[in-house]
Design a protein around this motif. Structure first.
Motif, PDB file in Angstrom:
ATOM      1  N   SER A 181       0.846  -1.193   0.000  1.00  0.00           N
ATOM      2  CA  SER A 181       0.000   0.000   0.000  1.00  0.00           C
ATOM      3  C   SER A 181       0.881   1.242   0.000  1.00  0.00           C
ATOM      4  N   ASP A 182       0.299   2.356  -0.445  1.00  0.00           N
ATOM      5  CA  ASP A 182       1.042   3.620  -0.427  1.00  0.00           C
ATOM      6  C   ASP A 182       1.338   4.055   1.002  1.00  0.00           C
ATOM      7  N   GLU A 183       0.428   3.722   1.929  1.00  0.00           N
ATOM      8  CA  GLU A 183       0.649   4.068   3.335  1.00  0.00           C
ATOM      9  C   GLU A 183       1.868   3.341   3.880  1.00  0.00           C
ATOM     10  N   LYS A 184       2.011   2.077   3.514  1.00  0.00           N
ATOM     11  CA  LYS A 184       3.175   1.314   3.974  1.00  0.00           C
ATOM     12  C   LYS A 184       4.456   1.808   3.320  1.00  0.00           C
ATOM     13  N   VAL A 185       4.377   2.200   2.056  1.00  0.00           N
ATOM     14  CA  VAL A 185       5.541   2.784   1.379  1.00  0.00           C
ATOM     15  C   VAL A 185       5.999   4.037   2.115  1.00  0.00           C
ATOM     16  N   ASP A 186       5.038   4.885   2.465  1.00  0.00           N
ATOM     17  CA  ASP A 186       5.358   6.105   3.203  1.00  0.00           C
ATOM     18  C   ASP A 186       5.975   5.776   4.561  1.00  0.00           C
ATOM     19  N   TYR A 187       5.441   4.777   5.234  1.00  0.00           N
ATOM     20  CA  TYR A 187       5.953   4.361   6.543  1.00  0.00           C
ATOM     21  C   TYR A 187       7.408   3.876   6.423  1.00  0.00           C
ATOM     22  N   LEU A 188       7.696   3.081   5.414  1.00  0.00           N
ATOM     23  CA  LEU A 188       9.048   2.555   5.256  1.00  0.00           C
ATOM     24  C   LEU A 188      10.064   3.670   5.043  1.00  0.00           C
ATOM     25  N   ILE A 189       9.699   4.642   4.235  1.00  0.00           N
ATOM     26  CA  ILE A 189      10.644   5.714   3.906  1.00  0.00           C
ATOM     27  C   ILE A 189      10.747   6.730   5.037  1.00  0.00           C
ATOM     28  N   ASN A 190       9.606   7.192   5.535  1.00  0.00           N
ATOM     29  CA  ASN A 190       9.607   8.327   6.462  1.00  0.00           C
ATOM     30  C   ASN A 190       9.709   7.941   7.931  1.00  0.00           C
ATOM     31  N   GLU A 191       9.367   6.703   8.270  1.00  0.00           N
ATOM     32  CA  GLU A 191       9.469   6.261   9.659  1.00  0.00           C
ATOM     33  C   GLU A 191      10.675   5.357   9.896  1.00  0.00           C
ATOM     34  N   LEU A 192      10.926   4.434   8.990  1.00  0.00           N
ATOM     35  CA  LEU A 192      12.008   3.467   9.204  1.00  0.00           C
ATOM     36  C   LEU A 192      13.290   3.826   8.476  1.00  0.00           C
ATOM     37  N   GLY A 193      13.259   4.836   7.606  1.00  0.00           N
ATOM     38  CA  GLY A 193      14.495   5.298   6.975  1.00  0.00           C
ATOM     39  C   GLY A 193      14.938   4.525   5.759  1.00  0.00           C
ATOM     40  N   PHE A 194      14.035   3.739   5.137  1.00  0.00           N
ATOM     41  CA  PHE A 194      14.380   3.086   3.870  1.00  0.00           C
ATOM     42  C   PHE A 194      14.701   4.165   2.842  1.00  0.00           C
ATOM     43  N   ASP A 195      15.609   3.862   1.920  1.00  0.00           N
ATOM     44  CA  ASP A 195      15.983   4.826   0.890  1.00  0.00           C
ATOM     45  C   ASP A 195      14.923   4.943  -0.193  1.00  0.00           C
ATOM     46  N   ALA A 196      14.209   3.851  -0.428  1.00  0.00           N
ATOM     47  CA  ALA A 196      13.135   3.851  -1.425  1.00  0.00           C
ATOM     48  C   ALA A 196      12.194   2.710  -1.098  1.00  0.00           C
ATOM     49  N   ALA A 197      10.970   2.800  -1.610  1.00  0.00           N
ATOM     50  CA  ALA A 197      10.003   1.720  -1.428  1.00  0.00           C
ATOM     51  C   ALA A 197       8.974   1.808  -2.540  1.00  0.00           C
ATOM     52  N   VAL A 198       8.412   0.653  -2.915  1.00  0.00           N
ATOM     53  CA  VAL A 198       7.428   0.609  -4.005  1.00  0.00           C
ATOM     54  C   VAL A 198       6.243  -0.238  -3.585  1.00  0.00           C
ATOM     55  N   ASN A 199       5.097   0.049  -4.201  1.00  0.00           N
ATOM     56  CA  ASN A 199       3.845  -0.644  -3.940  1.00  0.00           C
ATOM     57  C   ASN A 199       3.638  -1.695  -5.019  1.00  0.00           C
ATOM     58  N   TYR A 200       3.691  -2.957  -4.649  1.00  0.00           N
ATOM     59  CA  TYR A 200       3.596  -4.026  -5.648  1.00  0.00           C
ATOM     60  C   TYR A 200       2.179  -4.194  -6.206  1.00  0.00           C
ATOM     61  N   LYS A 201       1.192  -3.564  -5.586  1.00  0.00           N
ATOM     62  CA  LYS A 201      -0.188  -3.681  -6.063  1.00  0.00           C
ATOM     63  C   LYS A 201      -0.518  -2.680  -7.166  1.00  0.00           C
ATOM     64  N   LYS A 202       0.382  -1.766  -7.441  1.00  0.00           N
ATOM     65  CA  LYS A 202       0.159  -0.796  -8.504  1.00  0.00           C
ATOM     66  C   LYS A 202       0.467  -1.413  -9.869  1.00  0.00           C
ATOM     67  N   ASP A 203      -0.270  -0.969 -10.883  1.00  0.00           N
ATOM     68  CA  ASP A 203      -0.014  -1.448 -12.244  1.00  0.00           C
ATOM     69  C   ASP A 203       1.385  -1.077 -12.714  1.00  0.00           C
ATOM     70  N   SER A 204       1.925  -0.031 -12.151  1.00  0.00           N
ATOM     71  CA  SER A 204       3.256   0.455 -12.552  1.00  0.00           C
ATOM     72  C   SER A 204       4.375  -0.186 -11.743  1.00  0.00           C
ATOM     73  N   PHE A 205       4.089  -1.279 -11.026  1.00  0.00           N
ATOM     74  CA  PHE A 205       5.077  -1.863 -10.109  1.00  0.00           C
ATOM     75  C   PHE A 205       6.408  -2.160 -10.792  1.00  0.00           C
ATOM     76  N   ASN A 206       6.379  -2.857 -11.920  1.00  0.00           N
ATOM     77  CA  ASN A 206       7.644  -3.240 -12.557  1.00  0.00           C
ATOM     78  C   ASN A 206       8.484  -2.024 -12.929  1.00  0.00           C
ATOM     79  N   GLU A 207       7.822  -0.993 -13.448  1.00  0.00           N
ATOM     80  CA  GLU A 207       8.545   0.231 -13.798  1.00  0.00           C
ATOM     81  C   GLU A 207       9.032   0.946 -12.544  1.00  0.00           C
ATOM     82  N   ASP A 208       8.185   1.007 -11.517  1.00  0.00           N
ATOM     83  CA  ASP A 208       8.573   1.661 -10.259  1.00  0.00           C
ATOM     84  C   ASP A 208       9.771   0.955  -9.632  1.00  0.00           C
ATOM     85  N   LEU A 209       9.762  -0.374  -9.703  1.00  0.00           N
ATOM     86  CA  LEU A 209      10.865  -1.143  -9.131  1.00  0.00           C
ATOM     87  C   LEU A 209      12.170  -0.825  -9.849  1.00  0.00           C
TER      88      LEU A 209
END
Length: 342
Positions: A181-209
């Motif tokens: 989810s986008d909420e989890k992506v935001d949590y990973l980046i802004n709360e846990l300090g991940f450098d990047a994160a992507v939502n696998y449920k989006k149609d654009s997942f492969n490109e985003d990855l």
């Protein structure tokens, strides 16, 4: 006052596909008298984990399957209500692998005492327990991340994945998470300090990855398998390491999970894929526990818990694991302590 009876949860059907309430039964049991060196334990919290789905299948694995019409077992945090052991007293908090039940009896040598002064007691079922240790040993022993490398973790907002990404950052690596989810992506980046994160449920997942991996993948910590992992594997760098921890995407899939042929990718990149279970590292749990506790106390690790209250909601909490409804560790709060002052 301790009741004479309690309820425990039995597996009564082996699920075909996604489990339902019809696969479980709440069974009344009588509290037995204690024998020498036994403890009566009141359950405070239950751990709910994806691996339990595999144990509901009658197949040979690294751990025996659950038996039909018997209690499901897992990580339990409990309070000692009565003791026939000189090593434990009433009010002690302990953890062990026990039945999904409101009360348990156990031998004293089968439980571990929990010190509430070190950290909140629930951490012993999560970041300072088996899930934290799974992240620690899988990443550091098999993944062996080096400074400047890229570490990708699927199921990144779960109990294991969230710790993997943070340890990768502690080791100087770039952490990229995959979540649902986008909420989890935001949590990973802004709360846990991940450098990047992507939502696998989006149609654009492969490109985003691909966009999140300009330098490819050096370490992939795989918690989910399936199409998500297929996409990551195409991005492996030379001498990459793939850590196989879980395949939650296929746990409820009837029959075999069929995917692309990947051998050529590992040959051409001289990469390694290795599976593990936490039992492989039982001899070194103390080392991992010390490091995790130190990092937590220093504020270098963060954790989240999704807690559902009520023993009767345990199946609901279990189902939620496969819907991605949990953030961090999924727990069920069964009761407050009777004696202990936490």
């Amino acid at each position: 006052m301790t009741p004479n009876t309690y309820k425990e949860i039995h597996l009564i059907n082996r699920p075909e596909g996604t489990p339902t309430n019809e696969d479980f039964a709440f069974v009344d049991k009588e509290i037995p008298s204690l024998e020498t060196d036994e403890l009566l334990l009141k359950t405070l919290y239950l751990s709910v984990d994806p691996y339990m789905r595999g144990r509901m299948k009658d197949v040979k694995s690294y751990i025996a399957p659950y038996q039909l019409n018997e209690a499901i077992t897992g990580g339990v945090l409990a309070e000692v209500i009565d003791s026939k052991s000189d090593r434990f007293k009433k009010g002690d908090i302990v953890t062990a692998n026990l039945a999904w039940a409101e009360y348990n009896t156990a031998k004293a040598d089968a439980v571990q005492k929990v010190d509430p002064a070190i950290a909140p007691i629930t951490t012993r079922l999560g970041i300072l327990g088996l899930t934290g240790l799974t992240a620690y040993f899988g990443l550091l022993d098999i993944g062996q991340p080096k400074e400047g490398e890229t570490v990708v973790v699927s199921g990144a907002a779960g109990a294991v994945g969230s710790v993997v990404g943070q340890i990768a950052k502690l080791k100087g690596a770039r952490a990229v998470g995959i979540a649902g989810s986008d909420e989890k992506v935001d949590y990973l980046i802004n709360e846990l300090g991940f450098d990047a994160a992507v939502n696998y449920k989006k149609d654009s997942f492969n490109e985003d990855l691909k966009n999140a991996l300009p330098d490819g993948v050096d370490v992939y910590f795989d918690n989910v398998g399936g199409p998500v992992s297929d996409a990551v594997i195409w991005e492996l760098n030379n001498k990459a390491r793939v850590v196989l921890c879980g395949t939650i995407s296929s746990y409820n899939t009837p029959g075999e999970d069929i995917g692309p042929r990947i051998q050529w990718k590992f040959i051409t990149t001289s990469s390694m894929m290795k599976g593990f279970t936490l039992g492989d590292y039982a001899h070194d749990f103390k080392t991992g526990s010390v490091d995790l506790a130190k990092w937590l106390q220093e504020g270098k690790l963060k954790y989240d818990e999704t807690i559902i209250e009520g023993f009767e909601k345990t199946p609901e909490a279990f189902f939620g694991l496969f819907e991605g409804s949990n953030l961090g560790k999924q727990l069920v709060k069964v009761a407050d302590p009777e004696i202990a002052k936490l």
